[in-house]
Design an enzyme around this catalytic site. Structure first.
Site, PDB file in Angstrom:
ATOM      1  N   ARG A  44       0.856  -1.191   0.000  1.00 57.72           N
ATOM      2  CA  ARG A  44       0.000   0.000   0.000  1.00 57.72           C
ATOM      3  C   ARG A  44       0.888   1.235   0.000  1.00 57.72           C
ATOM      4  NH1 ARG A  44       2.297   2.166   3.775  1.00 57.72           N
ATOM      5  NH2 ARG A  44       0.715   3.780   3.724  1.00 57.72           N
ATOM      6  N   GLY A  45       0.235   2.391  -0.197  1.00 61.31           N
ATOM      7  CA  GLY A  45       1.008   3.629  -0.381  1.00 61.31           C
ATOM      8  C   GLY A  45       1.122   3.861  -1.878  1.00 61.31           C
ATOM      9  N   ALA A  46       0.866   5.119  -2.290  1.00 58.18           N
ATOM     10  CA  ALA A  46       0.714   5.414  -3.724  1.00 58.18           C
ATOM     11  C   ALA A  46       1.891   4.937  -4.596  1.00 58.18           C
ATOM     12  CB  ALA A  46       0.451   6.911  -3.891  1.00 58.18           C
ATOM     13  N   ARG A  86      -7.415  -0.428  -7.020  1.00 55.32           N
ATOM     14  CA  ARG A  86      -7.710   0.682  -6.095  1.00 55.32           C
ATOM     15  C   ARG A  86      -7.907   1.958  -6.927  1.00 55.32           C
ATOM     16  NH1 ARG A  86      -4.288   1.290  -0.768  1.00 55.32           N
ATOM     17  NH2 ARG A  86      -6.268   2.183  -0.060  1.00 55.32           N
ATOM     18  N   GLN A 194      -2.189   2.668   9.914  1.00 49.74           N
ATOM     19  CA  GLN A 194      -0.891   2.743   9.224  1.00 49.74           C
ATOM     20  C   GLN A 194       0.120   3.551  10.037  1.00 49.74           C
ATOM     21  OE1 GLN A 194      -3.854   3.100   7.740  1.00 49.74           O
ATOM     22  NE2 GLN A 194      -3.836   2.482   5.610  1.00 49.74           N
ATOM     23  N   ASP A 235      -1.878  10.908  -2.352  1.00 50.67           N
ATOM     24  CA  ASP A 235      -2.303   9.858  -3.286  1.00 50.67           C
ATOM     25  C   ASP A 235      -2.666  10.406  -4.653  1.00 50.67           C
ATOM     26  OD1 ASP A 235      -2.969   8.715  -0.420  1.00 50.67           O
ATOM     27  OD2 ASP A 235      -2.613   7.059  -1.807  1.00 50.67           O
ATOM     28  N   LYS A 246      -4.666   9.995   2.868  1.00 46.48           N
ATOM     29  CA  LYS A 246      -5.380   9.134   3.817  1.00 46.48           C
ATOM     30  C   LYS A 246      -6.432   9.902   4.615  1.00 46.48           C
ATOM     31  CE  LYS A 246      -5.159   5.642   4.289  1.00 46.48           C
ATOM     32  NZ  LYS A 246      -6.180   4.790   3.618  1.00 46.48           N
TER      33      LYS A 246
HETATM   34  O1  MRU Z   1      -4.608   3.195   2.013  1.00 47.40           O
HETATM   35  P1  MRU Z   1      -3.124   3.408   1.939  1.00 47.40           P
HETATM   36  O2  MRU Z   1      -2.394   2.869   3.131  1.00 47.40           O
HETATM   37  O3  MRU Z   1      -2.552   2.926   0.623  1.00 47.40           O
HETATM   38  O4  MRU Z   1      -2.952   4.997   1.973  1.00 47.40           O
HETATM   39  C1  MRU Z   1      -1.668   5.520   1.889  1.00 47.40           C
HETATM   40  C2  MRU Z   1      -1.604   6.989   2.028  1.00 47.40           C
HETATM   41  O5  MRU Z   1      -2.599   7.668   2.121  1.00 47.40           O
HETATM   42  C3  MRU Z   1      -0.253   7.622   1.968  1.00 47.40           C
HETATM   43  O6  MRU Z   1      -0.174   8.753   2.773  1.00 47.40           O
HETATM   44  C4  MRU Z   1       0.016   8.053   0.511  1.00 47.40           C
HETATM   45  O7  MRU Z   1      -0.155   6.978  -0.369  1.00 47.40           O
HETATM   46  C5  MRU Z   1       1.366   8.629   0.313  1.00 47.40           C
HETATM   47  S1  MRU Z   1       2.605   7.381   0.300  1.00 47.40           S
HETATM   48  C6  MRU Z   1       4.100   8.048  -0.098  1.00 47.40           C
END
Ligand code: MRU
Length: 349
Positions: A44-46, A86, A194, A235, A246
């Site tokens: 997870r994470g963009a 997603r 997270q 994201d 998030k």
């Molecule tokens: O649902 P997630 O855990 O994928 O959400 C992640 C986030 O919102 C992060 O802050 C975002 O992707 C930035 S990651 C460098």
């Protein structure tokens, strides 16, 4: 620390749903497993989901090549399947578009073997560039901090959310080594924690002082003068500078403005969506009710409770003091600064 690694045609993913208690890896050569890992937030994470999808597409192309006649139809279907995993983080679509643009250089009659090796190289490039980009973001970002400030962050925008190093946490890492950060306050980040499970863990691994708070404590921490800046990842960023991140990020930004605390966003160009003019056009993922009604597998709300569970929110650009990218620091007015960024390579359009 890496969220994923590619070796000998296999993708290894660090399963983030099990952290911090269990360090377990998913090793796969099946694109379907990669798609599942993205859906389940095992990765997870963009930026990390973009890189994972790129490798997923390499695995999918290999499978499609087994059915010679339908290769292109299958490849297209697999890319669509990966796109559906997603909806909010635009890095996913950016990475798949980049991969498909490599594929488009090949004619239907060409041998898929060469194409697969070109796709593999592109996915490797995407993941290698991630570390370089994050290092540049961190250098720009660290310049915003003065000596020994305490910062607050929300969710996880660290090595786990990227391929390596991180965006917001990359800035924190760099500023920490320069002696500019004294402590990080990490919002736990309900519902999936997270901040508690990943950010606290990542920072503790490196000996960076971290204090965990529940999301509802952020305002009071600011009121007490305990933090001098906020920094988060993103994201998707619209042309006007509105930022999806998030769920809970918007509340933190409003609180920061109220307390006169700078609110920074750190993100690579691959997180900008140059096709949308404002945050209201960003699709917000809604996830299942159990994420809210259960905690650690234990039900915490009455059975049948109605739940609203958006995974992201949008922070209007007026609340953002600066957006830190690998090409420099953007400030209001964001629209012209982002339009200029669009001219540089790597963005979504
Ligand atoms: O649902 P997630 O855990 O994928 O959400 C992640 C986030 O919102 C992060 O802050 C975002 O992707 C930035 S990651 C460098």
């Amino acid at each position: 620390m890496r969220s994923l690694a590619w070796k000998n045609g296999h993708l290894t993913i660090l399963d983030q749903t099990k952290l911090p208690n269990i360090i377990e890896f998913i090793e796969t050569d099946d694109y379907r497993r990669v798609a599942d890992a993205i859906r389940r937030l095992e990765v997870r994470g963009a930026p990390a989901i973009g890189a994972a999808a790129a490798f997923g597409l390499v695995l999918g192309a290999k499978e499609a090549a087994l059915t010679v006649n339908d290769f292109w139809i299958k490849l297209l279907a697999i890319s669509e399947e990966l796109r559906q995993t997603r909806p909010t983080a635009v890095n996913l679509f950016w990475a798949i578009d980049r991969m498909m643009s490599v594929a488009s250089r090949y004619a239907p009659g060409d041998s898929p073997i060469e194409l697969i090796s070109a796709l593999e190289q592109e996915a490797i490039d995407i993941s290698k560039e991630d570390a370089q980009v994050n290092s540049r973001i961190s250098a720009y970002g660290a310049s915003l901090f003065a000596d020994r400030q305490a910062v607050l962050t929300h969710c996880n925008a660290g090595a786990l959310a990227t391929v390596e190093f991180g965006t917001a946490l990359g800035v924190i890492r760099r500023a920490w080594t320069e002696g500019k950060i004294s402590r990080v306050y990490a919002d736990e980040t309900r519902p999936l924690l997270q901040g508690a499970r990943l950010t606290a863990w990542e920072l503790m691994q490196e000996g960076i002082p971290v204090t965990l708070i529940t999301d509802s404590m952020a305002g009071w921490v600011m009121k007490q003068g305990m933090v001098q800046a906020v920094i988060v990842g993103a994201d998707r960023i619209a042309l006007n500078g509105d930022v999806a991140n998030k769920i809970g990020t918007y509340s933190v930004a409003v609180l920061a403005k109220q307390h006169g605390i700078p609110f920074y966003v750190a993100a690579p160009v691959s997180t900008f969506d140059f096709t949308i003019t404002g945050g209201e056009q960003i699709p917000i993922e809604e996830r299942k009710a159990e994420e809210v009604t259960s905690l650690g597998g234990c039900r915490i709300a009455p059975e049948g409770t109605t739940v609203f569970n958006p995974a992201f929110d949008v922070t209007p650009h007026a609340f953002i003091s600066a957006i830190i990218t690998e090409h420099g620091i953007l400030r209001e007015p964001y629209q012209p600064a982002i339009a200029k960024l669009k001219l540089m390579k790597g963005g979504n359009d």
